[in-house]
Each structure stands twice: as structure tokens, then as C-alpha cells.
Design an enzyme around this catalytic site. Structure first.
Site, PDB file in Angstrom:
ATOM      1  N   ARG A 118      92.936  22.080 -78.651  1.00  0.00           N
ATOM      2  CA  ARG A 118      93.303  22.060 -77.235  1.00  0.00           C
ATOM      3  C   ARG A 118      92.304  22.840 -76.383  1.00  0.00           C
ATOM      4  O   ARG A 118      92.022  22.487 -75.236  1.00  0.00           O
ATOM      5  CB  ARG A 118      94.699  22.661 -77.084  1.00  0.00           C
ATOM      6  CG  ARG A 118      95.244  22.575 -75.675  1.00  0.00           C
ATOM      7  CD  ARG A 118      96.685  23.044 -75.655  1.00  0.00           C
ATOM      8  NE  ARG A 118      97.308  22.854 -74.357  1.00  0.00           N
ATOM      9  CZ  ARG A 118      98.041  23.775 -73.751  1.00  0.00           C
ATOM     10  NH1 ARG A 118      98.244  24.947 -74.326  1.00  0.00           N
ATOM     11  NH2 ARG A 118      98.578  23.525 -72.582  1.00  0.00           N
ATOM     12  N   HIS A 122      90.640  21.921 -72.634  1.00  0.00           N
ATOM     13  CA  HIS A 122      90.780  22.745 -71.427  1.00  0.00           C
ATOM     14  C   HIS A 122      89.459  23.376 -71.002  1.00  0.00           C
ATOM     15  O   HIS A 122      89.302  23.772 -69.848  1.00  0.00           O
ATOM     16  CB  HIS A 122      91.859  23.816 -71.644  1.00  0.00           C
ATOM     17  CG  HIS A 122      93.255  23.255 -71.656  1.00  0.00           C
ATOM     18  ND1 HIS A 122      94.364  23.992 -71.322  1.00  0.00           N
ATOM     19  CD2 HIS A 122      93.715  22.015 -71.950  1.00  0.00           C
ATOM     20  CE1 HIS A 122      95.448  23.222 -71.418  1.00  0.00           C
ATOM     21  NE2 HIS A 122      95.081  22.032 -71.811  1.00  0.00           N
ATOM     22  N   ASN A 150      97.297  27.044 -68.628  1.00  0.00           N
ATOM     23  CA  ASN A 150      96.881  27.969 -69.684  1.00  0.00           C
ATOM     24  C   ASN A 150      97.779  29.197 -69.859  1.00  0.00           C
ATOM     25  O   ASN A 150      97.898  29.730 -70.964  1.00  0.00           O
ATOM     26  CB  ASN A 150      95.448  28.456 -69.408  1.00  0.00           C
ATOM     27  CG  ASN A 150      94.417  27.349 -69.597  1.00  0.00           C
ATOM     28  OD1 ASN A 150      94.704  26.354 -70.276  1.00  0.00           O
ATOM     29  ND2 ASN A 150      93.248  27.507 -69.002  1.00  0.00           N
ATOM     30  N   HIS A 249      98.112  15.358 -79.993  1.00  0.00           N
ATOM     31  CA  HIS A 249      99.484  15.856 -80.071  1.00  0.00           C
ATOM     32  C   HIS A 249     100.157  15.462 -81.374  1.00  0.00           C
ATOM     33  O   HIS A 249     101.358  15.616 -81.512  1.00  0.00           O
ATOM     34  CB  HIS A 249     100.286  15.384 -78.850  1.00  0.00           C
ATOM     35  CG  HIS A 249      99.824  15.991 -77.554  1.00  0.00           C
ATOM     36  ND1 HIS A 249     100.295  15.603 -76.324  1.00  0.00           N
ATOM     37  CD2 HIS A 249      98.913  16.976 -77.301  1.00  0.00           C
ATOM     38  CE1 HIS A 249      99.700  16.309 -75.367  1.00  0.00           C
ATOM     39  NE2 HIS A 249      98.851  17.142 -75.933  1.00  0.00           N
TER      40      HIS A 249
HETATM   41  C1  HEM Z   1      96.660  13.491 -71.631  1.00  0.00           C
HETATM   42  C2  HEM Z   1      97.006  14.567 -70.982  1.00  0.00           C
HETATM   43  C3  HEM Z   1      97.530  15.795 -71.659  1.00  0.00           C
HETATM   44  C4  HEM Z   1      98.595  16.528 -71.242  1.00  0.00           C
HETATM   45  C5  HEM Z   1      99.452  16.261 -70.010  1.00  0.00           C
HETATM   46  C6  HEM Z   1      98.764  17.589 -72.187  1.00  0.00           C
HETATM   47  C7  HEM Z   1      99.730  18.570 -72.082  1.00  0.00           C
HETATM   48  C8  HEM Z   1     100.022  19.480 -73.072  1.00  0.00           C
HETATM   49  C9  HEM Z   1     101.095  20.429 -73.015  1.00  0.00           C
HETATM   50  C10 HEM Z   1     102.051  20.632 -71.839  1.00  0.00           C
HETATM   51  C11 HEM Z   1     101.113  21.101 -74.185  1.00  0.00           C
HETATM   52  C12 HEM Z   1     102.091  22.198 -74.596  1.00  0.00           C
HETATM   53  C13 HEM Z   1     101.715  23.477 -73.874  1.00  0.00           C
HETATM   54  C14 HEM Z   1     102.842  24.497 -73.901  1.00  0.00           C
HETATM   55  O1  HEM Z   1     103.987  24.116 -73.707  1.00  0.00           O
HETATM   56  O2  HEM Z   1     102.545  25.693 -74.115  1.00  0.00           O
HETATM   57  C15 HEM Z   1     100.049  20.583 -74.991  1.00  0.00           C
HETATM   58  C16 HEM Z   1      99.740  21.019 -76.254  1.00  0.00           C
HETATM   59  C17 HEM Z   1      98.652  20.578 -76.956  1.00  0.00           C
HETATM   60  N1  HEM Z   1      97.657  19.742 -76.496  1.00  0.00           N
HETATM   61 FE1  HEM Z   1      97.766  18.574 -74.861  1.00  0.00          FE
HETATM   62  N2  HEM Z   1      97.831  17.474 -73.163  1.00  0.00           N
HETATM   63  C18 HEM Z   1      97.040  16.404 -72.869  1.00  0.00           C
HETATM   64  C19 HEM Z   1      95.913  16.007 -73.573  1.00  0.00           C
HETATM   65  C20 HEM Z   1      95.397  16.691 -74.638  1.00  0.00           C
HETATM   66  C21 HEM Z   1      94.089  16.495 -75.188  1.00  0.00           C
HETATM   67  C22 HEM Z   1      93.060  15.535 -74.604  1.00  0.00           C
HETATM   68  C23 HEM Z   1      93.968  17.323 -76.259  1.00  0.00           C
HETATM   69  C24 HEM Z   1      92.806  17.549 -77.172  1.00  0.00           C
HETATM   70  C25 HEM Z   1      91.714  16.799 -77.207  1.00  0.00           C
HETATM   71  C26 HEM Z   1      95.222  18.029 -76.375  1.00  0.00           C
HETATM   72  C27 HEM Z   1      95.542  18.902 -77.386  1.00  0.00           C
HETATM   73  C28 HEM Z   1      96.738  19.596 -77.465  1.00  0.00           C
HETATM   74  C29 HEM Z   1      97.167  20.317 -78.655  1.00  0.00           C
HETATM   75  C30 HEM Z   1      96.465  20.330 -79.984  1.00  0.00           C
HETATM   76  C31 HEM Z   1      98.356  20.968 -78.313  1.00  0.00           C
HETATM   77  C32 HEM Z   1      99.179  21.924 -79.188  1.00  0.00           C
HETATM   78  C33 HEM Z   1      98.648  23.339 -78.935  1.00  0.00           C
HETATM   79  C34 HEM Z   1      99.354  24.438 -79.706  1.00  0.00           C
HETATM   80  O3  HEM Z   1     100.196  24.178 -80.576  1.00  0.00           O
HETATM   81  O4  HEM Z   1      99.029  25.613 -79.441  1.00  0.00           O
HETATM   82  N3  HEM Z   1      96.044  17.643 -75.377  1.00  0.00           N
HETATM   83  N4  HEM Z   1      99.385  19.614 -74.283  1.00  0.00           N
END
Ligand code: HEM
Ligand SMILES: *[C@@H]1O[C@H](CO)[C@@H](O)[C@H](O)[C@H]1NC(C)=O
Length: 382
Positions: A118, A122, A150, A249
Site C-alpha cells: 500500500r 500512496h 494515511n 486488497h
Molecule cells: C482503487 C482505489 C483504492 C481505494 C479506495 C483503497 C482504499 C483502501 C482503504 C480504505 C484501506 C484500509 C485502510 C484502513 O482502514 O486503515 C486499504 C487498504 C489497503 N490497500 Fe487500498 N485502496 C485502493 C487501491 C489500492 C492500491 C492501488 C493498492 C496497491 C497497489 C492498495 C493496497 C492496499 C493494501 C495492501 C491494503 C491493506 C493495508 C494493511 O493491511 O495495512 N490499495 N485501501
């Protein structure tokens, strides 16, 4: 390569096992019944965070954070001056060092892989892939770590620090923090059973950060499909990139505050999101109360939360995408819907597209040549 480090053996095992899983998923339509009740973010025993998340991004259609840098601002038109052999002579051990730190960190805490993946997203969506996200607050820097997306959410900085300090011992002032972020994301995917790819290198580190671009460019979890497509387009990324990269995800977790709107008040009428599958909906309500509990975590892919596979897409088809931004990819009669279906059926197609979209994302507005610097400490400019 003259030597075979232990992690290489591990990588081969993971790659081999992911190959096996690719085959067995096809043969086993009901893959989900094997993992009926994975709740509360187990496996990762993380539970953390505190304080309130802003709910997700402010004003999405404002100015971008891109461009303006010496390297020819904006997306590179599909070409990049980055190349995989950039450190071949100056720091040939770079990937061994990255992988050995990752291997330990991820075996201690599997969620670290998700965090580091992630982190590159970002980073790259804010002023390009320049490690701006790693900068702490200082007299000249308003840290991106405080942005809506973040705050109380982004993590993995200690692992980047550990990699950086090992690299500073081995090859002082050679490897940029932005390249470390890119290598750590790739390594995390590989160590979670996902695809491998060659990472173009040679990024340099910014001397600035942009808190406002971090607020404006990173999509919030309650984004509409139009909103997601627009924010990806702004970075030179298309619908294939959006769907493939959302497949990230397949690992990691989200906090209750990131999906609460869907459970209790999806459209301002006190009703849930009707696209949620009913049992999944009830399970989510039991871990994410209407008021409070904002930092309680749930897996983004509850069927295999630490394994990089295509289960994320299979869950979306069943109405079990966790975030609104996940579920809206399945909107009827859209290109994104077709892609979700293709990736759910064909894990190797997903892996291929994911790898090439990661390279594309990694090429967003890098600083190269004499622009930027190679930071000594990823948290501060030199
Ligand atoms: C398409 C639009 C995207 C949205 C709206 C989005 C939104 C989010 C949100 C809200 C979370 C949880 C954050 C929290 O509640 O603390 C999350 C987690 C995550 N996102 Fe996305 N995301 C997107 C695209 C991406 C992309 C492009 C990647 C990587 C290339 C990514 C990788 C991740 C990963 C791996 C997690 C888990 C992180 C953890 O467990 O610490 N996401 N994302
Ligand atoms: C998303 O959430 C924010 C913050 O809670 C809210 O202001 C905004 O209206 C929501 N957007 C949609 C499309 O529901």
C-alpha cells in the site's frame, strides 16, 4: 548470481505453491467454504490504531500533485528512464538486502506485506514515486502521514528504515528511498505468493511532500466508480490498472471506519448497501458497530487474508467486497465488471496484469538524473 540466499529458496517455494494454487482454484469452484469464518483480522494479530480517521479524502476534483518536477512532469508517456539494472555496479546486493529484511519482518507479522504494498500506491499517487510519503514533519515538511487516507492507517515505515540502514552500511548514499519503496512492494507480493516482476530503478527522493495532494489524489473508500476511474486517469492509469491494482486488497485489512457507511447509511437514508451479501453483512455488523469501534479491523479478503491470490475478485462476485470501492468495480455493463470476472476466473491473467500495472504505477513522475536527492534517512531530507 554466485550465491543462493535462503530467501531465494523461500521465494521458489512460494512461487511454486502459488502455481499449484492457481491450478487448484480453477478446479475448486467453492474455494470459500474452506474458510467460513475468518473475522477480526486474525493471523495478523495486529489490532491497533487509535483516534479518528477522517473518513476519507476531501475534495477529489482539485488540482493534482503531479508534474512540476524537472524530470518532465506528469506521466512519462509510457516510457521511463528507469531500468532494472540501475544498481548493478553501484550496489549489486540491493535486492538481497531488501528481501532478507522483508522475509524476517513478514514472517514476524504477515500484515507487513500488505502495509508495504500500500505504501507504494500512496507514494506514487502524490507527486509521483519520490518517497514523499516517508518524510516526517519538520520545519519545511507537512508530512503526508497526516492525510485523511494515511492518518492512523498507513504503516511499514520501520521496515523501510531497517532496509535503508542496512543499505547505508553496504552502499552508502546510493539507493534511494523511492526505489526501496518499489522493491519492498514487489518483494512483499512475492513473499505472499503473488507474481514476481522486474522493478525499473533509478528514482530519486523528493525534497518536498504534499499533504494536500495526499488528501486530494488518493481515493477514499466510499468512492464511486466514476471517482475511482477519474483519480486513476489523473495518474495516467486506466481501467485495467484500476481493477488489477485493486487486487492488492487480496491481502491486508481495513478499519471499521472505512466501511461503516455501507453497513448503516449507504445513501443518507439509514439503509445498508444493498449489494452486500446478507451473511457477510451480518458478520461485518457484528465486528463494526454503528457508533464507535472505528479502529477494529477486518480482512479485505477474509477467505485468504495473507495470501496473494485472486480470491478478492471471487469474493466481489459473491457480494463480499469489503470496501465500497471494491464492490463498485462490479457495476453492471462496465469494463471493470468484465475485468473482475476475468480475474476471478483466471489467476494467471490477474498476476500478469497486476505485475505490469505495478510497473506502470511505479513509473509515475519519477525524479531522475540531478533532480531530487538520495536521502540518507528516509524520514528527512538531507
Ligand atoms: C482503487 C482505489 C483504492 C481505494 C479506495 C483503497 C482504499 C483502501 C482503504 C480504505 C484501506 C484500509 C485502510 C484502513 O482502514 O486503515 C486499504 C487498504 C489497503 N490497500 Fe487500498 N485502496 C485502493 C487501491 C489500492 C492500491 C492501488 C493498492 C496497491 C497497489 C492498495 C493496497 C492496499 C493494501 C495492501 C491494503 C491493506 C493495508 C494493511 O493491511 O495495512 N490499495 N485501501
Ligand atoms: C464519503 O465519506 C465522506 C466522509 O464521511 C463524506 O463526506 C462523503 O459524502 C462520502 N461520499 C459518498 C459518495 O458517499
Amino acid at each position: 548470481m554466485a550465491f543462493l540466499k535462503p530467501y531465494c529458496v523461500f521465494m521458489f517455494m512460494v512461487l511454486f505453491s502459488s502455481y499449484v494454487i492457481t491450478l487448484s482454484v480453477a478446479d475448486r469452484p467453492n474455494v470459500f467454504s474452506k474458510f467460513p469464518s475468518y473475522w477480526g483480522g486474525g493471523g495478523d494479530d495486529s489490532n491497533e490504531g487509535n483516534g479518528g480517521f477522517g473518513g476519507g479524502g476531501g475534495g477529489d476534483d482539485s488540482n493534482e500533485g503531479n508534474g512540476g518536477f524537472g524530470g518532465g512532469g506528469g506521466y512519462n508517456g509510457g516510457y521511463s528512464s528507469l531500468f532494472p539494472g540501475f544498481y548493478e555496479n553501484s550496489c549489486p546486493q540491493v535486492d538481497d538486502i531488501v528481501m532478507s529484511v522483508l522475509e524476517q519482518a513478514i514472517s514476524r507479522q504477515p500484515r507487513t506485506a500488505a502495509a508495504l504494498l500500500r505504501l507504494q500506491f500512496h507514494d506514487c499517487f502524490v507527486q509521483g514515486c519520490d518517497a514523499s510519503i516517508l518524510l516526517d514533519d519538520s520545519s519545511t515538511i507537512a508530512s503526508e502521514k497526516r492525510s485523511n487516507a494515511n492518518r492512523n492507517s498507513i504503516r511499514g515505515f520501520e521496515v523501510i528504515d531497517e532496509i535503508k540502514s542496512k543499505l547505508e552500511q553496504a552502499c552508502p548514499q546510493i539507493v534511494s528511498c523511492a526505489d526501496i519503496v518499489a522493491l519492498a512492494a514487489r518483494g512483499s507480493v512475492v513473499l505472499s505468493g503473488g507474481p514476481n516482476w522486474e522493478v525499473p530503478l533509478g528514482r530519486r527522493d523528493s525534497r518536498t511532500a504534499s499533504l494536500s495532494a495526499s488528501n486530494n489524489n488518493i481515493p477514499p473508500p466510499n468512492s464511486t466508480l466514476q471517482n475511482l476511474i477519474a483519480l486513476f486517469n489523473r495518474q495516467g492509469l486506466g481501467e485495467v490498472d484500476l481493477v488489477a491494482l485493486s487486487g492488492s486488497h487480496t491481502i491486508g485489512v481495513a478499519r471499521c471506519v472505512s466501511f461503516k457507511q455501507r453497513l448503516y447509511n449507504q445513501n443518507g437514508n439509514d439503509q445498508p448497501d444493498e449489494t452486500l451479501e446478507i451473511n457477510y453483512f451480518n458478520n461485518l455488523k457484528s465486528v463494526c458497530p454503528r457508533s464507535g469501534g472505528d479502529n477494529i479491523i477486518s480482512p479485505l479478503d477474509y477467505s485468504s487474508p495473507t495470501k496473494f491470490d485472486n480470491a478478492y475478485f471471487q469474493l466481489i462476485i459473491l457480494g463480499k467486497g469489503l470496501l465500497n470501492s471494491d464492490q463498485v468495480l462490479l457495476t453492471q455493463n462496465t469494463r471493470t465488471m468484465e475485468l473482475v470476472q476475468s480475474y476471478a476466473e483466471d489467476a494467471s491473467l490477474f498476476f500478469e496484469d497486476f505485475a505490469s500495472s505495478m510497473v506502470k504505477m511505479g513509473n509515475i513522475s519519477p525524479l531522475t538524473g540531478y533532480n531530487g536527492e538520495v536521502r540518507k534517512n528516509c524520514r528527512f531530507i538531507n
